[in-house]
Design a protein around this motif. Structure first.
Motif, mmCIF file in Angstrom:
data_model
loop_
_atom_site.group_PDB
_atom_site.id
_atom_site.type_symbol
_atom_site.label_atom_id
_atom_site.label_comp_id
_atom_site.label_asym_id
_atom_site.label_seq_id
_atom_site.Cartn_x
_atom_site.Cartn_y
_atom_site.Cartn_z
ATOM 1 N N GLY A 182 -21.886 6.859 75.490
ATOM 2 C CA GLY A 182 -21.188 7.259 76.851
ATOM 3 C C GLY A 182 -20.030 8.377 76.537
ATOM 4 O O GLY A 182 -19.292 7.979 75.723
ATOM 5 N N ALA A 183 -19.819 8.928 77.557
ATOM 6 C CA ALA A 183 -18.914 10.087 77.459
ATOM 7 C C ALA A 183 -18.359 9.962 78.839
ATOM 8 O O ALA A 183 -18.971 10.594 79.526
ATOM 9 C CB ALA A 183 -19.106 11.208 76.993
ATOM 10 N N PRO A 184 -16.900 9.592 79.459
ATOM 11 C CA PRO A 184 -16.667 9.766 80.644
ATOM 12 C C PRO A 184 -16.027 11.111 80.973
ATOM 13 O O PRO A 184 -15.500 11.248 82.126
ATOM 14 C CB PRO A 184 -15.353 8.670 80.722
ATOM 15 N N ILE A 185 -16.162 12.138 79.994
ATOM 16 C CA ILE A 185 -15.693 13.499 80.531
ATOM 17 C C ILE A 185 -16.717 14.504 80.043
ATOM 18 O O ILE A 185 -17.810 14.290 79.593
ATOM 19 C CB ILE A 185 -14.391 13.898 79.387
ATOM 20 N N ASP A 186 -16.472 15.784 80.777
ATOM 21 C CA ASP A 186 -16.969 16.928 80.748
ATOM 22 C C ASP A 186 -16.034 17.766 80.265
ATOM 23 O O ASP A 186 -14.859 17.650 80.549
ATOM 24 C CB ASP A 186 -18.231 17.384 81.794
ATOM 25 N N VAL A 187 -16.288 19.156 79.855
ATOM 26 C CA VAL A 187 -15.349 20.163 79.650
ATOM 27 C C VAL A 187 -15.794 21.713 80.637
ATOM 28 O O VAL A 187 -16.993 21.891 80.218
ATOM 29 C CB VAL A 187 -15.109 20.386 78.310
ATOM 30 N N LEU A 188 -14.843 22.014 81.128
ATOM 31 C CA LEU A 188 -14.865 23.313 81.705
ATOM 32 C C LEU A 188 -14.377 24.491 80.452
ATOM 33 O O LEU A 188 -12.840 24.190 80.439
ATOM 34 C CB LEU A 188 -14.400 23.479 83.011
ATOM 35 N N TRP A 189 -14.896 25.496 80.098
ATOM 36 C CA TRP A 189 -14.184 26.331 79.115
ATOM 37 C C TRP A 189 -14.058 27.645 79.735
ATOM 38 O O TRP A 189 -14.822 28.221 80.774
ATOM 39 C CB TRP A 189 -15.375 26.623 77.899
ATOM 40 N N PHE A 190 -12.890 28.267 79.509
ATOM 41 C CA PHE A 190 -12.762 29.540 80.026
ATOM 42 C C PHE A 190 -11.503 30.398 79.124
ATOM 43 O O PHE A 190 -11.108 29.412 78.261
ATOM 44 C CB PHE A 190 -12.310 29.503 81.576
ATOM 45 N N ARG A 191 -11.444 31.553 79.330
ATOM 46 C CA ARG A 191 -10.131 32.249 78.595
ATOM 47 C C ARG A 191 -9.436 32.762 79.298
ATOM 48 O O ARG A 191 -9.689 33.409 80.457
ATOM 49 C CB ARG A 191 -10.860 33.154 77.386
ATOM 50 N N VAL A 192 -8.292 32.904 78.881
ATOM 51 C CA VAL A 192 -7.060 33.655 79.819
ATOM 52 C C VAL A 192 -6.286 34.582 78.602
ATOM 53 O O VAL A 192 -6.079 34.009 77.567
ATOM 54 C CB VAL A 192 -5.971 32.625 80.286
ATOM 55 N N ALA A 193 -5.811 35.740 78.906
ATOM 56 C CA ALA A 193 -5.291 36.441 78.062
ATOM 57 C C ALA A 193 -3.914 36.032 77.361
ATOM 58 O O ALA A 193 -3.386 35.203 78.327
ATOM 59 C CB ALA A 193 -4.800 37.873 78.772
ATOM 60 N N ARG A 194 -3.360 36.169 76.333
ATOM 61 C CA ARG A 194 -2.402 35.597 75.596
ATOM 62 C C ARG A 194 -1.250 36.844 75.560
ATOM 63 O O ARG A 194 -1.460 37.967 75.554
ATOM 64 C CB ARG A 194 -2.605 35.251 74.356
ATOM 65 N N THR A 195 -0.031 36.325 75.836
ATOM 66 C CA THR A 195 0.868 37.577 75.635
ATOM 67 C C THR A 195 2.163 37.009 74.849
ATOM 68 O O THR A 195 2.092 35.886 74.422
ATOM 69 C CB THR A 195 1.667 38.026 77.076
ATOM 70 N N LYS A 196 3.032 38.154 74.569
ATOM 71 C CA LYS A 196 4.232 37.921 73.790
ATOM 72 C C LYS A 196 4.952 36.810 74.393
ATOM 73 O O LYS A 196 5.137 36.759 75.783
ATOM 74 C CB LYS A 196 5.073 39.055 73.593
ATOM 75 N N GLY A 197 5.702 35.752 73.629
ATOM 76 C CA GLY A 197 6.351 34.656 74.210
ATOM 77 C C GLY A 197 5.680 33.370 74.376
ATOM 78 O O GLY A 197 6.305 32.318 74.822
ATOM 79 N N ASP A 198 4.504 33.583 74.330
ATOM 80 C CA ASP A 198 3.529 32.236 74.463
ATOM 81 C C ASP A 198 3.745 31.315 73.508
ATOM 82 O O ASP A 198 4.084 31.820 72.535
ATOM 83 C CB ASP A 198 2.032 32.749 74.670
ATOM 84 N N PRO A 199 3.600 29.959 73.770
ATOM 85 C CA PRO A 199 3.336 29.124 72.464
ATOM 86 C C PRO A 199 2.417 29.538 71.413
ATOM 87 O O PRO A 199 1.642 30.480 71.549
ATOM 88 C CB PRO A 199 3.065 27.776 73.058
ATOM 89 N N GLU A 200 2.588 29.278 70.142
ATOM 90 C CA GLU A 200 1.895 29.709 69.056
ATOM 91 C C GLU A 200 0.589 28.726 68.582
ATOM 92 O O GLU A 200 -0.405 29.132 68.596
ATOM 93 C CB GLU A 200 2.706 29.687 67.598
ATOM 94 N N ASP A 201 1.048 27.185 68.748
ATOM 95 C CA ASP A 201 0.329 26.388 68.446
ATOM 96 C C ASP A 201 -0.919 26.094 69.412
ATOM 97 O O ASP A 201 -0.734 26.397 70.468
ATOM 98 C CB ASP A 201 0.800 25.065 67.668
ATOM 99 N N VAL A 202 -1.668 25.092 68.886
ATOM 100 C CA VAL A 202 -2.657 24.254 70.028
ATOM 101 C C VAL A 202 -1.644 23.621 71.267
ATOM 102 O O VAL A 202 -0.853 23.031 70.835
ATOM 103 C CB VAL A 202 -3.527 23.105 69.466
#
Ligand code: FAD
Length: 404
Positions: A182-202
């Motif tokens: 069983g898995a109680p979750i599903d995932v919606l994937w999408f992408r958004v542009a990254r810009t300077k000043g955003d965090p580096e890691d996950v």
């Protein structure tokens, strides 16, 4: 009906199938890999190449060339659960060459393997070739039937390997029994542009009944919005404005940029399953990777487990295949080698799904990190999750020769 003969036929050109095909061909075993798509270009297939896989690339002498491909490097994984900020993995003390997770489009990884494998005469990759059924002789699997652009093809081989993923055709054809966790979750994937000043890691964030994980892909964020199982229609009914607003609450630094998600076509639903075959083989047939054990996206370890399965299978099978004697005991030995690491990893994934993610999604409000995650912060324990995430349980090493 056309018929060809080989020594090993593999259904599925994902991480498990391509790595196994490469290792066997490199060891001089004639192998044919069938991939039903015309290329490896599919988005949101999971793009994490963990230190365990990078170590395998090093053992194969491929690491330097591999790392020339565009990628980003994740050196630690942090999670924000309500007000608690927890470091889930810090890779700087790992006893391996690459102390990072490489984020690289999976098609680059698979194209790289295909390219290196094609240098070996024993390797035969057929794209647009879909395995449709197993062939049997006296209760023993003797190959498979495939639909190819040139028509139906029978491929006969002493060993057939199913690497055809979570919806495996070969698993169904073989009628092998599985346990579904069983898995109680599903995932919606999408992408958004990254810009300077955003965090580096996950970046991971759980709050107000929502969970967002963001992977740094240099010029964009690959985002996984985790929802309760079957909840995708409800999210869509509430509309794009609400969806974009929720994302900006979870990741305020994205403010204004979520306007890029201007159509539901830009949001892909991936349904999550966690299951495992009781027996990974029957005479003449072996299943590995997601075909034997569908993995949850938690930890992003599925690709790496599939690669580890392939390395273990090649180590055990190469000699018997060259000698023409793959027995039931040989196939059972592959399952025995890989079952414990798989069980252990799935158990951890289920613990995270059921004790952290599912309650946080259903209860809303401000979640608290569960006790087992807070323990990770203790100095004696804080290296363990990074090691487990990066290397898994009982990492495999390449033992097959380079016969060419
Ligand atoms: C939502 C989600 C996100 C995930 N994210 C990550 C992540 O970030 N990192 C990670 O490590 N893991 C992730 N995983 C898990 C990971 O995708 C799998 O565990 C991994 O890809 C398994 O590799 P595989 O080679 O066994 O199967 P697959 O990658 O599924 O490959 C199977 C291949 O077989 C082909 N095929 C299927 N049927 C046939 C047929 N009949 N004939 C011929 N070819 C066929 C398919 O086209 C495919 O190329 C995620 C899983 C989910 C559900």
């Amino acid at each position: 009906m056309r018929i060809i003969n080989t020594t090993c036929i593999i259904a599925g050109g994902g991480p498990a199938g391509m790595m196994l095909g490469f290792l066997l061909a490199r060891a001089g075993v004639p192998v044919t890999v069938l991939e039903k798509h015309k290329d490896f270009l599919r988005d949101f297939r999971g793009d994490t190449v963990h230190p365990s896989t990078l170590e395998i690339m090093h053992e194969l002498g491929l690491l330097d060339d591999f790392l020339k491909l565009p990628h980003s490097e994740v050196k630690s994984v942090r999670f924000q659960i309500g007000k608690d900020r927890i470091t889930l993995g810090n890779f700087d003390t790992l006893p391996v060459r690459c102390k990072f997770i490489a984020l690289m489009p999976q098609w680059d990884f698979l194209n790289f393997l295909a390219d290196r494998a094609s240098a070996h005469a024993a390797f035969d990759l057929r794209m647009c070739a879909e395995a449709t059924d197993l062939l049997t002789d006296n209760e023993r699997v003797s190959g498979l039937r495939a639909n190819t652009p040139e028509g139906m093809l029978d491929i006969r081989a002493p060993l057939t390997v199913g690497c055809d993923g979570r919806h495996s055709t070969l698993r169904d054809s073989a009628g092998l029994a599985s346990d579904n966790f069983g898995a109680p979750i599903d995932v919606l994937w999408f992408r958004v542009a990254r810009t300077k000043g955003d965090p580096e890691d996950v970046v991971g964030h759980i709050e107000n009944g929502c969970m967002l994980v963001m992977l740094n892909r240099n010029d964009y964020w690959q985002c996984a919005f985790v929802i309760a199982k079957g909840g995708a229609d409800a999210v869509e009914r509430e509309g794009l404005d609400k969806f974009r607003g929720t994302i900006e609450v979870l990741a305020p630094f994205l403010r204004g940029r979520t306007a890029e998600i201007d159509n539901w076509d830009k949001v892909k639903l991936l349904t999550v399953a966690v299951d495992r075959l009781r027996r990974w083989w029957k005479p003449g047939l072996l299943l590995i990777g997601d075909a034997a054990h569908a993995m949850s996206p938690v930890g992003g370890v599925g690709i790496n487990l599939a690669v580890q399965d392939a390395v273990a299978a090649a180590n055990i099978l190469a000699e018997p295949l060259r000698g023409g004697s793959v027995t039931d005991q040989t196939l059972a030995a592959v399952q025995k080698r890989r079952e414990f690491p798989t069980r252990f990893t799935q158990r951890l994934q289920l613990m995270m799904q059921n004790n952290l993610i599912a309650p946080a999604l259903s209860e809303g409000g401000e979640p608290k990190a569960p006790w087992f995650m807070k323990m990770i912060e203790w100095p004696l324990l804080n290296r363990l999750p990074g090691r487990l995430l990066a290397l898994g349980i009982r990492p495999e090493h390449v033992r097959t020769p380079n016969a060419t």
